[in-house]
Design an enzyme around this catalytic site. Sequence first.
Site, PDB file in Angstrom:
ATOM      1  N   ARG A   1       0.493  -0.965  -0.066  1.00 49.96           N
ATOM      2  CA  ARG A   1      -0.178   0.660  -0.056  1.00 49.96           C
ATOM      3  C   ARG A   1       0.708   1.361   0.354  1.00 49.96           C
ATOM      4  O   ARG A   1       0.324   2.323  -0.733  1.00 49.96           O
ATOM      5  CB  ARG A   1      -1.254  -0.131   1.327  1.00 49.96           C
ATOM      6  CG  ARG A   1      -1.982   0.999   0.639  1.00 49.96           C
ATOM      7  CD  ARG A   1      -3.259   1.045   1.902  1.00 49.96           C
ATOM      8  NE  ARG A   1      -4.035   0.211   1.742  1.00 49.96           N
ATOM      9  CZ  ARG A   1      -5.050   0.585   1.420  1.00 49.96           C
ATOM     10  NH1 ARG A   1      -5.641   1.648   0.375  1.00 49.96           N
ATOM     11  NH2 ARG A   1      -6.207  -0.662   0.517  1.00 49.96           N
TER      12      ARG A   1
ATOM     13  N   GLU B   1      -9.637   6.485   7.170  1.00 51.39           N
ATOM     14  CA  GLU B   1      -7.945   6.186   7.094  1.00 51.39           C
ATOM     15  C   GLU B   1      -7.735   7.978   5.825  1.00 51.39           C
ATOM     16  O   GLU B   1      -6.798   7.998   7.007  1.00 51.39           O
ATOM     17  CB  GLU B   1      -7.164   5.636   6.201  1.00 51.39           C
ATOM     18  CG  GLU B   1      -8.041   3.807   6.928  1.00 51.39           C
ATOM     19  CD  GLU B   1      -7.208   2.532   6.252  1.00 51.39           C
ATOM     20  OE1 GLU B   1      -7.741   2.352   5.155  1.00 51.39           O
ATOM     21  OE2 GLU B   1      -6.430   2.711   6.716  1.00 51.39           O
TER      22      GLU B   1
HETATM   23  N1  MTE Z   1     -11.638   5.541  14.397  1.00 50.88           N
HETATM   24  C1  MTE Z   1     -12.091   6.199  15.426  1.00 50.88           C
HETATM   25  N2  MTE Z   1     -12.959   6.655  16.361  1.00 50.88           N
HETATM   26  N3  MTE Z   1     -12.035   4.133  16.203  1.00 50.88           N
HETATM   27  C2  MTE Z   1     -10.576   3.919  14.860  1.00 50.88           C
HETATM   28  O1  MTE Z   1     -10.500   2.831  16.190  1.00 50.88           O
HETATM   29  N4  MTE Z   1      -9.965   2.947  13.284  1.00 50.88           N
HETATM   30  C3  MTE Z   1      -9.233   3.873  11.922  1.00 50.88           C
HETATM   31  C4  MTE Z   1     -10.600   4.465  11.026  1.00 50.88           C
HETATM   32  N5  MTE Z   1     -11.329   5.351  11.664  1.00 50.88           N
HETATM   33  C5  MTE Z   1     -10.506   3.819  14.745  1.00 50.88           C
HETATM   34  C6  MTE Z   1     -11.642   4.784  13.637  1.00 50.88           C
HETATM   35  C7  MTE Z   1      -9.398   2.404  10.932  1.00 50.88           C
HETATM   36  S1  MTE Z   1      -7.390   2.398  10.977  1.00 50.88           S
HETATM   37  C8  MTE Z   1     -10.102   2.296  10.101  1.00 50.88           C
HETATM   38  S2  MTE Z   1      -9.497   0.938   8.545  1.00 50.88           S
HETATM   39  C9  MTE Z   1     -11.213   2.190   9.979  1.00 50.88           C
HETATM   40  O2  MTE Z   1     -11.705   3.578  10.721  1.00 50.88           O
HETATM   41  C10 MTE Z   1     -12.069   0.951  10.041  1.00 50.88           C
HETATM   42  O3  MTE Z   1     -13.835   1.434  10.064  1.00 50.88           O
HETATM   43  P1  MTE Z   1     -14.622   1.735   8.399  1.00 50.88           P
HETATM   44  O4  MTE Z   1     -13.558   0.842   7.980  1.00 50.88           O
HETATM   45  O5  MTE Z   1     -15.842   1.217   8.936  1.00 50.88           O
HETATM   46  O6  MTE Z   1     -14.260   3.108   7.883  1.00 50.88           O
HETATM   47  N1  HPA Z   2      -5.463  -2.204   4.241  1.00 48.97           N
HETATM   48  C1  HPA Z   2      -6.242  -2.520   5.755  1.00 48.97           C
HETATM   49  N2  HPA Z   2      -6.562  -3.397   6.204  1.00 48.97           N
HETATM   50  C2  HPA Z   2      -6.044  -4.824   5.206  1.00 48.97           C
HETATM   51  C3  HPA Z   2      -5.454  -4.485   4.059  1.00 48.97           C
HETATM   52  C4  HPA Z   2      -5.764  -3.126   3.266  1.00 48.97           C
HETATM   53  O1  HPA Z   2      -5.334  -2.983   2.748  1.00 48.97           O
HETATM   54  N3  HPA Z   2      -4.755  -5.811   3.182  1.00 48.97           N
HETATM   55  C5  HPA Z   2      -5.691  -6.398   4.317  1.00 48.97           C
HETATM   56  N4  HPA Z   2      -5.357  -5.814   5.946  1.00 48.97           N
HETATM   57 MO1  MOS Z   3      -6.932   0.280   9.574  1.00 53.97          MO
HETATM   58  S1  MOS Z   3      -5.302   0.765   9.285  1.00 53.97           S
HETATM   59  O1  MOS Z   3      -7.059  -0.312   8.020  1.00 53.97           O
HETATM   60  O2  MOS Z   3      -7.501  -0.802  10.389  1.00 53.97           O
END
Ligand code: MTE
Ligand code: HPA
Ligand code: MOS
Length: 767
Positions: free
Chosen positions: A307, A719
């Site tokens: 990534r 993210e």
């Molecule tokens: N927001 C909060 N409050 N707490 C979290 O742990 N994790 C982040 C983001 N926002 C997180 C957060 C990460 S790393 C990801 S991948 C996404 O939330 C995952 O949730 P979603 O795919 O439903 O957005």
């Molecule tokens: N993003 C986050 N988590 C993951 C991914 C990715 O692309 N692939 C495997 N785990």
């Molecule tokens: Mo988020 S780093 O893809 O849990």
Amino acid sequence: MKSLYYESAAQLVKGKAYFTDDIPPFHNELKAYIVLSPVSHGILKSYDLSEALTVPGVVRILTHEDIPGIKKFGVTTHDQPILVIDEINFYGEPMFLIVAENYEAAYEAEKLIKYDIEELEPVVTIEQAMEKGWQLAPSREFLRGDLEKGFSQADHIIEGKFRIGGQEHWYLETHASIAVPGEEREMKIYASTQNPTENQHLIAEVLGVPYNEIEVETRRLGGAFGGKEAQASHFAILAALAAYHTKRPVRLRLQRFQDELITGKRHAYLCSYKVGFDNDGRLIAADLEFDGNAGAYADLSMPILERTMFHAENAYYIPNIRIRGTMWRTNLPPNTAFRGFGGPQGIANIENIIHEIAYRVGKDPALIRKINFYNQDRNETPYGQVVLYNRLHVLYDQLVEKTDYFGRRRQIDEFNKAHKYVKRGLAMIPIKFGISFTNSILNQAGALVNVYTDGTVQVNLAGIEMGQGLYTKIKGITAREFGISPDRVKITPTTTSKVPNTVPTAASTGSDLNGMAVLDAIEKIKLRMSISLCRHFNDQDKSYRTYPADLVFENDFIYDRSHPERRISFEEATNLMFVKRVSLSATGYYRTPGVYMDWSTGKGHPFYYYSYGMGAVEVELDLLTGKVKLLRADLMHDVGQSLNPEIDRGQIEGAFVQGMGWTLLEDLRYTEDGRLLNRTPDTYKIPAITDIPAEINVYLLEGYPNEIPTIHRSKAIGEPPFMYGIAPWLAVKDIIASLAAYKDLPPVELPATNDRIVMWVEQVMGK
Ligand code: MTE
Ligand code: HPA
Ligand code: MOS
């Protein structure tokens, strides 16, 4: 659009929401406590537990020898020992598990465990690992165009190295799990994890039982940020192992210092670059190389590296480009997923380069960005995916206007002329972030929707609530699709018994995947209800016919669009379905169409779509103390048609602040032999309220629903906005560059912490 308030806000505010360790003690419950290795690298030659076992209250002390099934775990490869087998590979690696009636007994026993360790030389830095040849896996590469030809056409070539630091997740809730043995081989585990299915699988394999004996349930996490994607299973396994041996419920929760020592972090990188560009600053060729510090085991390091490489050109079209990446094994905890999953490092590197180009050609970095953005003609990424529905230009134009970017840059120049020791900077950051798991297989979700005969609905998800608002968004989607009040919808704790074979909630795909899976289930139920209701209506009054497509679900009623008097309340309808013997329960399923990646050619279409953003952040720097103050942030983000604007706003602000923590404040310090020094909040500084800019303006780009079919035409949010945190770092770099008259800068690294800034300022201004 009105935003539904956060689904468990009331419980959280009252302190009544259950995180894993808030679950009341089970009858006969034991506590588990992990004994950590005292060295970064060594061989555990022998140990003696006999004295420790005499401590009253100590029930068992488990070692690797007590593991009936697989002794190692991991996501990509099972290479990480659950408990040290012989070789110790990082400081804080779990060696033994004390199982006791209470923590005090465990602390006492820990002191009495005797062991003999032969110390080996630790490998801590990327350079040391390179020297030893400790490569984790084969390198990865993307290549497009002709580098040599590109460089020969360039007016300027710059080369350099750029060092990027790691980051601790600092979720407020440390890792925790409770294992409760049932009848025979059954076990139920409550775990703070982003990936209950993986926990289930690994626990089953460690205990040597089939998957269907193990249930893993997760109600909510007190934050995860990627730190509980691959690593939570370790602690669930340990709790389950203890419950297996004692046949009693076992609770395992980490203290902060343990969590910081055992678990991996965002990957530190050493980036090397050579770029060629013309006199306008247009990129012609780039040779980018990434070397990452993987830590002791594979974990998710390779997909994270990938990534990084997928985001190495961020928003810019570079005709001739090579991107190479290698992960190096070291004696640090295995580094892991962290918001952005390697993307931020790739983006920080190219944005640093953009500023270097601007300094060389004497232009505003924003102008360098603009001429290099992907556009209609220059739209193919180095990995072959074409950038469609590009929002970079509209975001740039709107942000420049809203923030008066160029006017403020001039004002800042005036300010800086008038102030000797306080300087200001303003920098922009564009975001183009690929949405989908890059491992295409993972882009799938199931769901189970149950409608009850009082007109209430239960939604069982594959996804996890970690504070990001997934449950709230799903509640909104369910209410809207059934046309009912959100009060009728309950999202249940996520469990492997309701929705099996799930992927981690990660890659920002939670609402995209789960939203569509839930929609699929709801559509099945609505169709069954509609067919039965039409029959019911048409039997009652034969003067005209209602067809399923005529029925509208709205405001807690179901009615015929052209004959609104033909209506029934949702509640009555659910009751009627029981009488008519119609099933009100359905599973749903979704897979993201069209995503793939072929690593043998380095080409593919890994992302379903891109999420875009544009930010501008102004900072003030005190040259004498190195203190950075954020004055103002303007963040304009593309969320398509928002599922919940307030939650999206919260994600944007939170991600930005977490990002600026990485670039300006947080600084993991290890001893030369690999022991983490700042493992508690008094020495590891995450952003506090005083670090946040007084003025944060978040704008959701209006009028641009996702062209690609997603749930209600929304876009992922979790993210991408983390990248906004790179802007204040760039602004600091600009200030230091201006002090050096934009020539022969000291190597401005990331993070730019107070102490480092003072050092760089001294280097350019003399002492
Ligand atoms: N927001 C909060 N409050 N707490 C979290 O742990 N994790 C982040 C983001 N926002 C997180 C957060 C990460 S790393 C990801 S991948 C996404 O939330 C995952 O949730 P979603 O795919 O439903 O957005
Ligand atoms: N993003 C986050 N988590 C993951 C991914 C990715 O692309 N692939 C495997 N785990
Ligand atoms: Mo988020 S780093 O893809 O849990």
